[in-house]
Design an enzyme around this catalytic site. Structure first.
Site, PDB file in Angstrom:
ATOM      1  N   LYS A 202       0.994  -1.291  -0.025  1.00  0.00           N
ATOM      2  CA  LYS A 202      -0.078  -0.016  -0.041  1.00  0.00           C
ATOM      3  C   LYS A 202       0.859   1.362  -0.055  1.00  0.00           C
ATOM      4  O   LYS A 202       0.476   2.637  -0.392  1.00  0.00           O
ATOM      5  CB  LYS A 202      -0.978  -0.062   1.181  1.00  0.00           C
ATOM      6  CG  LYS A 202      -2.200  -0.768   0.897  1.00  0.00           C
ATOM      7  CD  LYS A 202      -3.402  -0.087   0.392  1.00  0.00           C
ATOM      8  CE  LYS A 202      -4.449  -0.523  -0.378  1.00  0.00           C
ATOM      9  NZ  LYS A 202      -5.487   0.326  -0.605  1.00  0.00           N
TER      10      LYS A 202
ATOM     11  N   ASP B 159      -7.790   0.252   6.676  1.00  0.00           N
ATOM     12  CA  ASP B 159      -8.216  -1.235   7.268  1.00  0.00           C
ATOM     13  C   ASP B 159      -6.776  -1.354   8.128  1.00  0.00           C
ATOM     14  O   ASP B 159      -6.945  -2.509   8.753  1.00  0.00           O
ATOM     15  CB  ASP B 159      -8.252  -2.074   6.417  1.00  0.00           C
ATOM     16  CG  ASP B 159      -7.025  -2.316   5.232  1.00  0.00           C
ATOM     17  OD1 ASP B 159      -6.205  -3.002   5.297  1.00  0.00           O
ATOM     18  OD2 ASP B 159      -7.237  -1.659   4.280  1.00  0.00           O
TER      19      ASP B 159
HETATM   20  C1  LIG Z   1      -3.445  -6.325   1.574  1.00  0.00           C
HETATM   21  C2  LIG Z   1      -4.367  -5.658   0.673  1.00  0.00           C
HETATM   22  N1  LIG Z   1      -4.605  -6.190  -0.447  1.00  0.00           N
HETATM   23  C3  LIG Z   1      -5.656  -5.767  -1.276  1.00  0.00           C
HETATM   24  C4  LIG Z   1      -6.444  -4.461  -1.130  1.00  0.00           C
HETATM   25  C5  LIG Z   1      -7.521  -4.170  -2.017  1.00  0.00           C
HETATM   26  O1  LIG Z   1      -7.075  -2.854  -2.527  1.00  0.00           O
HETATM   27  P1  LIG Z   1      -8.065  -1.629  -3.030  1.00  0.00           P
HETATM   28  O2  LIG Z   1      -8.824  -1.454  -1.920  1.00  0.00           O
HETATM   29  O3  LIG Z   1      -7.338  -0.847  -3.962  1.00  0.00           O
HETATM   30  O4  LIG Z   1      -9.037  -2.663  -3.777  1.00  0.00           O
HETATM   31  C6  LIG Z   1      -6.060  -3.920   0.180  1.00  0.00           C
HETATM   32  C7  LIG Z   1      -6.782  -2.558   0.631  1.00  0.00           C
HETATM   33  O5  LIG Z   1      -6.552  -2.219   1.527  1.00  0.00           O
HETATM   34  C8  LIG Z   1      -5.054  -4.563   1.110  1.00  0.00           C
HETATM   35  O6  LIG Z   1      -4.795  -3.809   2.282  1.00  0.00           O
END
Ligand SMILES: Cc1ncc(COP(=O)(O)O)c(C=O)c1O
Length: 405
Positions: A76, A123
């Site tokens: 992220k 989150d």
């Molecule tokens: C570990 C992880 N994977 C995937 C995502 C998904 O990203 P998006 O919200 O851009 O779809 C997040 C989002 O916080 C994440 O923390």
């Protein structure tokens, strides 16, 4: 175990859908150049898992391990750092290429910028990226989290000097609360999703994510591996999936891979939007209660949605045990494959791939998506053990088993 798949009837051929230019590697050179200015930058590993591919009946499985990103255990920070860098460059009226974290902390530039507070809802992973970048730039961060957020994730953000609190709202309502508060207090909102009227920063965040796709392409070329025929991308609001899809589609053109979007049942807003087939994004409300904390988002990003609508081949909606299976599969590889430490949002695509390739119910998907011995599948493990107690409960003690869910 119920896994739902929706094939995208509105998918378009390359060049006939939403524009890809903003995410094309040719136009995002300054993104990687900026990331390289951080001492912590190094491309994350791209692992080849030949034994798993053999067991699943696939030609090749490649997995990019984002647990190694900037020492923050998730991809992220790529988005937060680039967006904050772009914001500060615009504020100073200078090109981003003339700036790096050391220069941005320089007293003269710092004086010009003044005190800035960056605010966000998270989150866990995105907020950690915002807090880390704010600290690198000598600025402040305020982070709000949805109800039920893991205390280890709160502590990780506080350890970076940010103010962090858990609200009693779900993710999407917490975003609205943060937006109202940021406007009231003059904070700069750095949110990883867009809505009408709030688009610049989320577009920069998506461009920031393209670094991982550009690295993967480069790693495949260096290793002499063919480009992926299939890419599985997990989605919360869909910014990550849209960014990686956009970057790979722009680069590979008419030979672009088959993109499969994966979400938890309880927060499957992209799945429902594709299923509705009316071209519009649809939301999921309520608790969004899932093991996959990073994917617990109910409202699609309005600038990413058109890319997913036009270019995704299919969407998968699955229960939590599929993510848990993915974590266990990657932690305990067979035949000498490298183990990958992958958290619940990182591992769900591996769990879905296992279900498609090895279950009786997956036969239709194998056929329709043409997943077979000639396929090269790219997976992205987007996080490591960002909640260590959840990781232990799932991988050591077998919580969220397919036999009990
Ligand atoms: C570990 C992880 N994977 C995937 C995502 C998904 O990203 P998006 O919200 O851009 O779809 C997040 C989002 O916080 C994440 O923390």
């Amino acid at each position: 175990m119920m896994v739902d798949i929706c094939y995208n009837s509105a998918r378009r051929p390359f060049g006939q859908g939403a524009p890809l230019d903003a995410l094309a590697p040719a136009n995002t050179g300054d993104v990687r150049a900026f990331h390289r200015t951080f001492r912590e930058y190094a491309p994350t590993p791209l692992h080849d898992l030949p034994h798993l591919a053999g067991e699943f009946g696939l030609g090749r499985i490649l997995i990019k391990d984002e647990s190694r990103r900037f020492g923050l255990n998730a991809f992220k920070v790529l988005g937060a750092s680039y967006a904050i860098g772009r914001y500060l460059a615009e504020k100073l009226g200078r090109p981003l290429s003339s700036l790096d974290p050391d220069r941005l902390r320089d007293p003269v530039l710092r004086e010009k910028l003044g005190d800035i507070t960056f605010a966000t809802t998270t989150d866990g992973n995105h907020g950690r990226g915002v807090a880390w970048t704010a600290r690198q730039m000598g600025q402040k961060a305020v982070v709000y989290m949805p109800r039920g957020s893991a205390s280890s994730r709160v502590e990780n953000i506080r350890a970076l000097g940010a103010e962090c609190s858990v609200t009693d709202l779900n993710y999407d309502d917490a975003v609205r609360m943060t937006w109202a508060r940021a406007r009231e207090r003059g904070w700069v909102m750095v949110q990883d999703t867009a809505w009408d009227g709030y688009e610049d920063i989320p577009a920069w965040i998506m461009q920031g994510y393209t670094t991982l796709a550009a690295e993967a392409l480069e790693q495949m070329r260096t290793a002499g591996t063919q480009a992926p025929t299939h890419v599985f991308l997990q989605a919360g609001v869909g910014s990550f999936a849209g960014a990686v899809l956009g970057c790979l589609a722009a680069e590979l053109g008419p030979d672009m891979p088959v993109f499969v979007i994966v979400e938890p049942h309880r927060a499957n807003c992209i799945y429902r939007s594709v299923l509705a087939a009316d071209g519009r994004p649809h939301s999921v409300a309520g608790d969004l209660d899932t093991l996959m904390a990073g994917l617990a988002c109910g409202e699609p990003n309005t600038i990413s949605w058109p890319l997913l609508r036009d270019y995704a081949a299919a969407c998968v909606s699955c229960p939590d045990c599929v993510a848990a299976d993915g974590m266990r599969i990657l932690a305990a590889p067979r035949g000498g494959d490298v183990p990958v430490l992958s958290g619940e949002s990182g591992a769900v695509t591996t769990g879905v791939l296992q279900w498609i390739m090895q279950s009786e119910e997956g036969a239709e998907a194998r056929e329709k998506l043409r997943l077979n011995g000639t396929s090269t599948v790219l997976l992205i493990s987007t996080e490591g053990d960002t909640s260590p107690s959840t990781y232990r409960d799932v991988v050591w003690f077998g919580r969220h088993s397919r036999w009990s869910e």
